[in-house]
Design a protein around this motif. Sequence first.
Motif, mmCIF file in Angstrom:
data_model
loop_
_atom_site.group_PDB
_atom_site.id
_atom_site.type_symbol
_atom_site.label_atom_id
_atom_site.label_comp_id
_atom_site.label_asym_id
_atom_site.label_seq_id
_atom_site.Cartn_x
_atom_site.Cartn_y
_atom_site.Cartn_z
ATOM 1 N N ASP A 253 20.798 64.821 23.752
ATOM 2 C CA ASP A 253 22.119 64.617 24.333
ATOM 3 C C ASP A 253 22.565 65.786 25.208
ATOM 4 O O ASP A 253 23.743 65.904 25.544
ATOM 5 C CB ASP A 253 23.152 64.374 23.235
ATOM 6 N N LEU A 383 17.093 63.257 29.224
ATOM 7 C CA LEU A 383 17.658 63.200 27.872
ATOM 8 C C LEU A 383 16.612 62.796 26.837
ATOM 9 O O LEU A 383 16.813 61.877 26.037
ATOM 10 C CB LEU A 383 18.862 62.252 27.846
ATOM 11 N N GLU A 599 32.954 66.972 25.434
ATOM 12 C CA GLU A 599 31.756 66.122 25.389
ATOM 13 C C GLU A 599 30.874 66.355 26.617
ATOM 14 O O GLU A 599 29.659 66.516 26.507
ATOM 15 C CB GLU A 599 32.173 64.650 25.320
ATOM 16 N N MET A 603 27.015 68.083 27.213
ATOM 17 C CA MET A 603 25.917 67.491 27.974
ATOM 18 C C MET A 603 25.369 68.476 28.998
ATOM 19 O O MET A 603 24.172 68.541 29.232
ATOM 20 C CB MET A 603 26.411 66.239 28.702
#
Length: 729
Positions: A253, A383, A599, A603
């Motif tokens: 992630d 990812l 968030e 990333m």
Amino acid sequence: MHLQIFLTLSAVLVCDAKLPRLNRHTQPNELSNPTQNAQAQRLIQTEAKTVKTNRIIDQYRVRHRRDVFDSKSYESSLIWAHSERLDENGDVLLRWVNSDSSITFRLEARTRGYVGLGFNSARNMRGADLVVAWVDDRNGNAQVLDCHGPEFDDLAVADDVQNYELISGYQNDTHTTVEFRRQLDTCDKQDFAIGEDTVQVLWALGPEGSDGELPKHVKSGSRPLRLLQPVAKPQVPLSNWDVRLNNLTIPHDMATLFWCKIFKAPDLPKKHHIVGYQPIIDSRPIKNKVPVVEKDSLSPVHHMVLYECAEDPDKQLWNDWAEGDGFFGPNRPSQWATCVTPIAAWAIGSKGEYLPENVGIPVGEKSGVSYYMLEVHYDNQALHEVLDSSGIRVYYTPVLRAHDAALLGAGIGVSALHVIPPKQRQYRTVGICSPECTESTMPEEGINIVSVLLHAHGTGRKIALKHIRGTQELPVISEENSYDARYQQSRIVPGGRKFRKGDTLITECTYDSTTRDKPILGGYSASQEMCLSFVLYYPRTELAGCYSMTPVKEFFETFGVREFYGLSMLQVENIFLSSGNLENLPPQLEIDMQQRYSEETAMQGDDQGVGLMKELIIREPVEFQNKTFMAHLNEMPWSERLLTEQIEKTLYKGSHMTFCKKRDDSWGAPIQIQNYPNYTEIISNETAEKSCHYKSVRLPSVTKASATSATYNKLTAILALCVTVIVAR
């Protein structure tokens, strides 16, 4: 003579009669289609070139011997200085060595057809310099054909002048091997001048049995390389020290991750010198919770830097860190800020480096450095979950070099204040190492620069390290005019460069953002940009880093923004000076901002203020009110050339905030805001007329045809071309 005139007129009349059929549906008063005319003209040119190429190849095929120069005095004792696999499987191996004026190649390829080699600034055949080689199956004779790629077609056309000289060639059941050479600059417009810049080396393999024929290749590819590289591998016994991570899990992630770990230097009885390093890439994708070894899997390792750490009396604490696994970049202990002096910098495409033979970097406790920090940047845009144990293998020796050397980092400080607009062909940014910094940190005799590693990301096209003394620009220290982020090797500065106290360094980067729809911000992610130079020099000083960035207030005013809600410009500046850290803000504002982009920050990893740009809400001026700064940046009319040029000029030639960091993380000179230096630019001598002191090699005629026969052959070719055009239409 009458026959010649008749054939000529016939050819012209037939061609003229048929060409109007290109526009069969054109009305009497309608203009012809220029696109179709251009296509017709291009076809005629291509057919003419194909006829010429086939004629030259036919000359090769009827020859009974190879034309070779005397290789005994030059090539028989050659030691191939360089060797590179041009493809992933090792089916095409290129070896080479160069002199001051020529370069000699050995091409080994898994084919029994032809093998092609090319040089270009782009990754395709169009406009490329090409050489096609093969070994005749009938008689075992090797041949080389000097070709080029037309501007609009992916094919090989024979050059008017043949500048490649065959040395030898042979084939076995699986491979074809050919050796040949050429001048570095043939002064031939159809050839590529091989120089200091990175070149796209093209390769192609023909189908089996394609001797003297040029059908479409069955395999092809390209590889960025610099062909004029010095050989600096030391001829003394070397020890190695592996500085690598241990089974670090890269989470699926996080698109960008920085990981840092402390290492203790080897326990050496006396002073040693680091003389080189190589990357250790050990990445295994995790599938079904099990790491697997896959031949074609790509490592997420983007670049690695090994830093010296300033001495600390608390040895136990540093020993504990050396025994640990390390830290996520933004969460590393504050004491690690003293690890700022780079000694090895690796990026994608590099095979590592060996230092010039007169310098070495001291290593070990006896020379004053006990601990080092490895910083690894992972670019995990796909990812994937990966288990990684990558790092750097450091080579050192007790055979000391003449000088203790060090690396200096320079350029633009990595932050979101570094902006490249979209849709720009050549957009420039600049970082300054100020004269105040070099005046306060360098010895009276100055330093000697020996090599430079230039670094940017995917949209970088040119990088130059400029040298200013007073108000006069000196010759550029190092430059790359065909930068390719897939291939990053340091560049030796020929003869070295004397850099004095008070001189200025300027790192200038030029970007091509024509494929981007939105502005690019500075940062560590591969989708962001950098502009850095790592300078190897001696004697060693306390200076570790010398950077600049646009002052915060001037930056936002350049884009028409004067005020944000909830934050003063001073608070915004403090955030950027702390690499995007949101601490010390008003409590509620800090909580709100952390929640809004936590968030995305996870990333992106260490985002250097990119997240902040998406949260700053404009208050003034009214026309931009209530927009985030990033939304405002995305909506600017970047297609308006005058706007973009004015922004480039303001950020380039305007104010710069300069930073001067010493090895112990203290300031070598105060942070200052200063104008771009005023100096007289050096006059380029690129347009100076070149002279060629050699004779171009032309293919010999294989028949002594009479003038009438030669004319007849030309007319036959014209008729054949016309027939081709007629059939095609």
